[in-house]
Design a protein around this motif. Structure first.
Motif, PDB file in Angstrom:
ATOM      1  N   THR A 102      -5.797  -4.793   8.548  1.00 17.16           N
ATOM      2  CA  THR A 102      -5.029  -4.282   7.412  1.00 17.16           C
ATOM      3  C   THR A 102      -5.841  -4.265   6.138  1.00 17.16           C
ATOM      4  N   VAL A 103      -6.625  -5.314   5.909  1.00 23.18           N
ATOM      5  CA  VAL A 103      -7.333  -5.415   4.633  1.00 23.18           C
ATOM      6  C   VAL A 103      -8.811  -5.086   4.722  1.00 23.18           C
ATOM      7  N   GLU A 118      -1.653  -5.910  -1.433  1.00 18.06           N
ATOM      8  CA  GLU A 118      -2.265  -4.612  -1.149  1.00 18.06           C
ATOM      9  C   GLU A 118      -1.698  -3.999   0.129  1.00 18.06           C
ATOM     10  N   SER A 119      -1.449  -4.838   1.133  1.00 20.83           N
ATOM     11  CA  SER A 119      -0.882  -4.327   2.383  1.00 20.83           C
ATOM     12  C   SER A 119       0.521  -3.780   2.185  1.00 20.83           C
ATOM     13  N   GLU A 120       1.186  -4.249   1.139  1.00 18.39           N
ATOM     14  CA  GLU A 120       2.534  -3.771   0.810  1.00 18.39           C
ATOM     15  C   GLU A 120       2.505  -2.527  -0.074  1.00 18.39           C
ATOM     16  N   GLY A 121       1.287  -2.080  -0.413  1.00 14.68           N
ATOM     17  CA  GLY A 121       1.142  -0.865  -1.195  1.00 14.68           C
ATOM     18  C   GLY A 121       1.090  -1.066  -2.693  1.00 14.68           C
ATOM     19  N   ARG A 122       1.017  -2.309  -3.145  1.00 16.71           N
ATOM     20  CA  ARG A 122       1.009  -2.549  -4.585  1.00 16.71           C
ATOM     21  C   ARG A 122      -0.360  -2.227  -5.170  1.00 16.71           C
ATOM     22  N   LYS A 123      -0.352  -1.633  -6.367  1.00 12.32           N
ATOM     23  CA  LYS A 123      -1.573  -1.260  -7.071  1.00 12.32           C
ATOM     24  C   LYS A 123      -1.575  -1.908  -8.451  1.00 12.32           C
ATOM     25  N   PHE A 124      -2.746  -1.923  -9.084  1.00 16.97           N
ATOM     26  CA  PHE A 124      -2.913  -2.606 -10.359  1.00 16.97           C
ATOM     27  C   PHE A 124      -3.582  -1.674 -11.357  1.00 16.97           C
ATOM     28  N   TYR A 125      -3.262  -1.883 -12.631  1.00 21.84           N
ATOM     29  CA  TYR A 125      -3.673  -0.935 -13.659  1.00 21.84           C
ATOM     30  C   TYR A 125      -4.208  -1.644 -14.895  1.00 21.84           C
ATOM     31  N   THR A 126      -5.101  -0.958 -15.580  1.00 17.79           N
ATOM     32  CA  THR A 126      -5.632  -1.478 -16.833  1.00 17.79           C
ATOM     33  C   THR A 126      -4.538  -1.530 -17.886  1.00 17.79           C
ATOM     34  N   PRO A 127      -4.650  -2.444 -18.849  1.00 18.98           N
ATOM     35  CA  PRO A 127      -3.634  -2.538 -19.899  1.00 18.98           C
ATOM     36  C   PRO A 127      -3.752  -1.391 -20.901  1.00 18.98           C
ATOM     37  N   GLY A 128      -2.700  -1.208 -21.695  1.00 21.69           N
ATOM     38  CA  GLY A 128      -2.724  -0.173 -22.723  1.00 21.69           C
ATOM     39  C   GLY A 128      -2.088   1.124 -22.260  1.00 21.69           C
ATOM     40  N   ASP A 129      -2.110   2.108 -23.142  1.00 19.74           N
ATOM     41  CA  ASP A 129      -1.451   3.383 -22.864  1.00 19.74           C
ATOM     42  C   ASP A 129      -2.216   4.236 -21.847  1.00 19.74           C
ATOM     43  N   ASN A 130      -3.519   4.125 -21.824  1.00 20.54           N
ATOM     44  CA  ASN A 130      -4.339   4.934 -20.918  1.00 20.54           C
ATOM     45  C   ASN A 130      -4.562   4.188 -19.605  1.00 20.54           C
ATOM     46  N   ARG A 131      -3.471   4.008 -18.850  1.00 19.09           N
ATOM     47  CA  ARG A 131      -3.507   3.216 -17.613  1.00 19.09           C
ATOM     48  C   ARG A 131      -4.418   3.848 -16.568  1.00 19.09           C
ATOM     49  N   GLN A 132      -5.287   3.008 -15.991  1.00 17.43           N
ATOM     50  CA  GLN A 132      -6.149   3.457 -14.909  1.00 17.43           C
ATOM     51  C   GLN A 132      -6.049   2.460 -13.765  1.00 17.43           C
ATOM     52  N   GLU A 133      -5.902   2.975 -12.559  1.00 13.51           N
ATOM     53  CA  GLU A 133      -5.825   2.095 -11.400  1.00 13.51           C
ATOM     54  C   GLU A 133      -7.169   1.407 -11.181  1.00 13.51           C
TER      55      GLU A 133
END
Length: 339
Positions: A6-7, A43-58
């Motif tokens: 999975t990972v 991650e296996s559950e599909g969760r993603k993470f993003y940079t802080p602020g208005d211009n979010r980037q994965e």
């Protein structure tokens, strides 16, 4: 196994995308840490993470913590035979390789259980329940040796290793209870010796909860000192929220001040360095948490590790002490950027 498959793709992506070079975050000095042991499961559950602020980037979570939150160290828990595979040796090795390839320092946290070990749950691994005490000490040493050799074989050298997690009442109860001080010490020493045999330079930590509770620390470290216990560092958890739930008054600053007094007391009494292995406040109190971390960074500790900062509110049946909101960091970890 299913977990590894999975990972594995995520691990491969990270290890190939990031050069295997030591970043300056891996240099000696204050540990600005995060325990992200849930990360492969999330991650296996599909969760993603993003940079802080208005211009979010994965962004991959460990890199996000390094690049946007000042984190230079990662803590990973180890379970013996977990039902779903998470936090077993294979899972820990995958996460540790990712941390290594990002130039992050590593702490390995042995629970000596198949599931959570904390003051309310110090349960013997199922496979160890019928062992004699001598066999149990051997099992502890073998488990540590197997895990650390697996890390060594992929080029990971942990800087710190915990022998037990929040072992305030002892470990693997009732055999390793504080009420059985000789046995508790022998189990601790079996883990210590195994660490040093694989990684002689690793700092071995004995970790308790409630950093503001001097009595509990005196009890544990008096036991170890009296019975020939081996350890290099005192580890503590600091959660003002849980302290208040247990009846502490005066707010988070009083809990922090009591913890600082305890740190000073322990360093003087036992002549050992202190690490805050876990810290956290509710996710919607980011500014207060930043103040707490800033305050504790000004004390005589070797570092601070935020526990599962990336966890969304309510994750895993109700954990709300992460410091991400809408899958991006709050200001809580901005304190790490100052040191």
């Amino acid at each position: 196994m299913m977990l590894t498959r999975t990972v594995a793709a995520v691990a491969l992506l990270v290890t190939t995308a990031v050069p295997a070079l030591r970043a300056d975050g891996n240099a000696p000095g204050f540990a600005r840490g995060a325990d992200v042991s849930w990360i492969t499961q999330m991650e296996s559950e599909g969760r993603k993470f993003y940079t802080p602020g208005d211009n979010r980037q994965e962004m991959e979570c460990m890199q996000l913590l390094r690049d946007h939150c000042g984190v230079n160290s990662i803590r990973l828990r180890v379970w013996v035979n977990p039902k779903d595979g998470w936090n077993n040796i294979d899972d820990v090795v995958l996460k540790a390789r990712r941390a290594e390839n990002l130039g992050l320092r590593t702490m390995i946290d042995f629970h000596f259980s198949d599931t959570w070990a904390d003051p309310g749950h110090q349960e013997m691994p199922e496979a160890w329940k019928n062992l004699s005490f001598d066999e149990l000490t051997t099992a502890v040493g073998n488990h540590v040796t197997e895990t650390l050799n697996a890390l060594k074989n992929v080029g990971v050298t942990p800087e710190w290793v915990q022998i037990g997690n929040e072992t305030t009442p002892g470990m693997m109860l009732p055999v390793g209870s504080v009420d059985n001080p000789v046995q508790l010490t022998k189990l601790n020493n079996a883990g210590y010796d195994a660490v040093k045999a694989v990684f002689p330079e690793a700092k071995v930590i004995v970790h308790l909860d409630g950093g503001n509770n001097q009595w509990a620390y005196d009890r544990m470290f008096d036991i170890l000192e009296t019975n020939g216990g081996k350890y290099d560092m005192i580890g503590m958890s600091l959660y003002p929220y849980w302290a208040e739930q247990q009846g502490e008054t005066g707010g988070w600053m009083k809990v922090a001040d009591d913890c600082i007094a305890n740190i000073n007391h322990l360093k003087q009494k036992y002549n050992k360095p202190v690490m805050i292995c876990e810290i956290g406040m509710p996710y919607d109190q980011g500014e207060l948490c930043k103040q707490l971390i800033t305050k504790m960074m000004g004390t005589e500790v070797e570092g601070i590790f935020y526990w599962e900062p990336q966890a969304p509110n309510g994750y895993n049946d109700g954990y709300n002490l992460g410091c991400f909101d809408n899958d991006a960091p709050t200001v809580a970890l901005d304190a790490f950027k100052t040191k």
